[in-house]
Design an enzyme around this catalytic site. Structure first.
Site, PDB file in Angstrom:
ATOM      1  N   LYS A 256      -4.117   1.682   2.469  1.00 40.87           N
ATOM      2  CA  LYS A 256      -3.905   1.419   1.048  1.00 40.87           C
ATOM      3  C   LYS A 256      -5.133   0.796   0.374  1.00 40.87           C
ATOM      4  O   LYS A 256      -5.286   0.882  -0.840  1.00 40.87           O
ATOM      5  CB  LYS A 256      -2.683   0.517   0.874  1.00 40.87           C
ATOM      6  N   ARG A 257      -6.008   0.173   1.141  1.00 38.49           N
ATOM      7  CA  ARG A 257      -7.186  -0.455   0.531  1.00 38.49           C
ATOM      8  C   ARG A 257      -8.195   0.578   0.042  1.00 38.49           C
ATOM      9  O   ARG A 257      -8.794   0.418  -1.018  1.00 38.49           O
ATOM     10  CB  ARG A 257      -7.855  -1.397   1.540  1.00 38.49           C
TER      11      ARG A 257
END
Length: 489
Positions: A256-257
């Site tokens: 998700k980063r």
């Protein structure tokens, strides 16, 4: 499948932020197998790590799975015979099993501080120790004995006592047989009284009658701990299916980063249709149901589902394929259905506070003009914004004005004259009048003839079909815009 007993599957995410697309990926397999065998699909919220909880995350998990059509048969929201389905509401359930493991000698209390454990790990790393993990300083000691040694804290954790002969290989429904490294003495009960994931998941899977556990390959290393806990507590373990990791096209991990599309909410925010995303996730897991045709329904996927069809090598998250699928599903909707989807998206995205009837009708008239050109629902309003702009507020884009030829004034003059008294304001009549006047009468090629009109009507170089746009826009607005651009030249 008459020879296969009904399966009970579960997806068990932690509410620690935006739901990961991997949660939907696992839920897809869970639901497919449960439906294929006439069983049940369960959603359990694993929230024992209180320090990482994010408010609203559990609700997002429910909402996004429901949006995709992966609704569970049992969950915190739905209820069911094996509740509660939120681990923080089941704390009293786990304690007796911890006591049982302590009494049997399969677990022990550990009073080491986090500082001591950090130093221990640093020393092991510096010494390049072959065997790493907890050094068992607390094993066999009472609290009083341990207190005499450095790095003591009064509130202990409970650790598993991993035997030398711990099972390190196990059957897997996807890969056949898998192996994992020997685990260390895993903490199963934290100092705050909350169980860790490893104990809670084993206890809950057994008590909830889960027959099949579907999870990512990153959990392979944890499997020996779970098999030991099942063995020590006298339970048969569920069947395991470790799904391949989802990776970006450059083979990097889908996190998700770095990858916003790792978040399930991202797809809804961007304007993807749930049926397109679900179809895409099916293709990540298995070959197409119909060879050579990537489009398939959930019912077809369930009917064809088989663990042996899943490729353990891994899946590549190709957004271009998803975009193609989304465009296909958008074009398969009726104009009415697509308008409703666009309105729902605009409200969900906060672009429209309320769907005012006049704006909805304007959108309904405009959607057929752009349906063939849409990839995402979010593209509809920008492509049709000229319909919702007052004539006096329409801005001609710089690049559109720059590409106007020296013939533009004469073309606009002729077009205004041809359209001013046009009795039938339909796109066919508009096109016939303009072709007769500009192409046949002035001898201008269609591309050059209609370019200034497109710019005048939409403010842009590129717009939906010109004649249909003018019909929707109406006679008065169309002529006002043509005259406005002509006056500015």
């Amino acid at each position: 499948m008459p020879d296969t007993p009904p399966a009970r599957t579960r997806v068990a995410p932690s509410p620690t932020g935006d739901p990961h697309v991997g949660t939907a990926y696992q839920a897809l397999f869970d639901l497919a197998w449960a439906r294929r065998t006439g069983g049940q699909f369960v959603l359990r919220i694993e929230d024992t790590d209180q320090s990482r909880l994010v408010p609203g995350s559990a609700e997002q998990i429910h909402e996004t799975l429901a949006w995709l059509g992966l609704s569970p048969d049992e969950s915190p929201e739905v209820g069911g015979p094996y509740g509660p389905y939120r681990q923080s509401e089941r704390l009293d359930t786990y304690r007796p099993y911890v006591e049982q493991l302590l009494e049997q000698g399969h677990a022990y209390r550990c009073w080491c501080t986090s500082e001591r454990l950090a130093r221990m790990r640093a020393d092991q790393e510096a010494a390049k120790a072959e065997v790493t993990g907890y050094d068992r300083l607390c094993l066999g000691k009472t609290a009083e004995e341990r207190e005499q040694l450095p790095g003591f804290q009064p509130d202990p954790v409970v650790r598993m006592l991993i035997p030398d002969d711990a099972p390190l290989t196990f059957p897997d429904l996807i890969s056949g047989e898998l192996s994992a490294p020997r685990p260390d003495d895993q903490v199963i009960l934290k100092a705050d009284g909350f169980p860790t994931y490893h104990l809670a998941v084993v206890v809950d899977d057994h008590l909830m009658g889960i027959t099949h556990v579907v999870r990512g390959q990153e959990w392979i290393s944890s499997t020996p701990k779970h098999l030991l806990l099942h063995q020590w507590l006298g339970w048969d373990p569920p069947q395991l299916a470790h799904t391949p990791l989802i990776r970006n096209t450059d083979r990097s991990k889908l996190g998700k980063r770095k990858s916003p599309w790792a978040k399930l909410t991202w797809f809804r925010d961007q304007g993807y249709l749930p049926e397109a995303l679900l179809n895409f996730l099916m293709l990540l897991g298995m070959p197409p149901v119909h060879e050579g045709d990537d489009v398939q329904t959930m019912d077809e996927f369930i009917a064809a589902f088989d663990w042996s069809k899943i490729n353990p090598a891994g899946a590549v998250f190709d957004l271009k394929k998803l975009d193609w699928l989304n465009g296909h599903y958008i074009r398969s909707l009726t104009a009415e259905e697509l308008t409703d989807r666009v309105v729902a998206h605009l409200v969900s995205a906060g672009e429209w506070a309320t769907p005012e009837p006049a704006r909805v009708e304007g959108l309904r008239a405009g959607v057929p003009l752009v349906q063939e050109r849409l990839t995402l629902l979010s593209e509809a309003l920008p492509k049709l914004q000229f319909l919702f702009t007052d004539d006096a507020d329409l801005v001609i884009a710089d690049d559109a004005r720059a590409q106007l030829s020296e013939d533009a004034p004469a073309i606009l003059d002729a077009a205004i004259t041809a359209l001013d008294e046009l009795p039938d304001w339909t796109h066919d009549a508009i096109e016939a009048a303009l072709r007769a006047t500009l192409v046949d009468g002035l001898g201008v090629k269609p591309k050059l003839a209609f370019g200034p009109l497109r710019t005048a009507v939409s403010g842009s170089r590129v717009s939906p079909p010109l004649f249909e746009s003018m019909e929707v826009l109406g006679r008065d607005s169309s002529l006002t815009r043509l005259r406005s651009l002509r006056a500015s030249l």
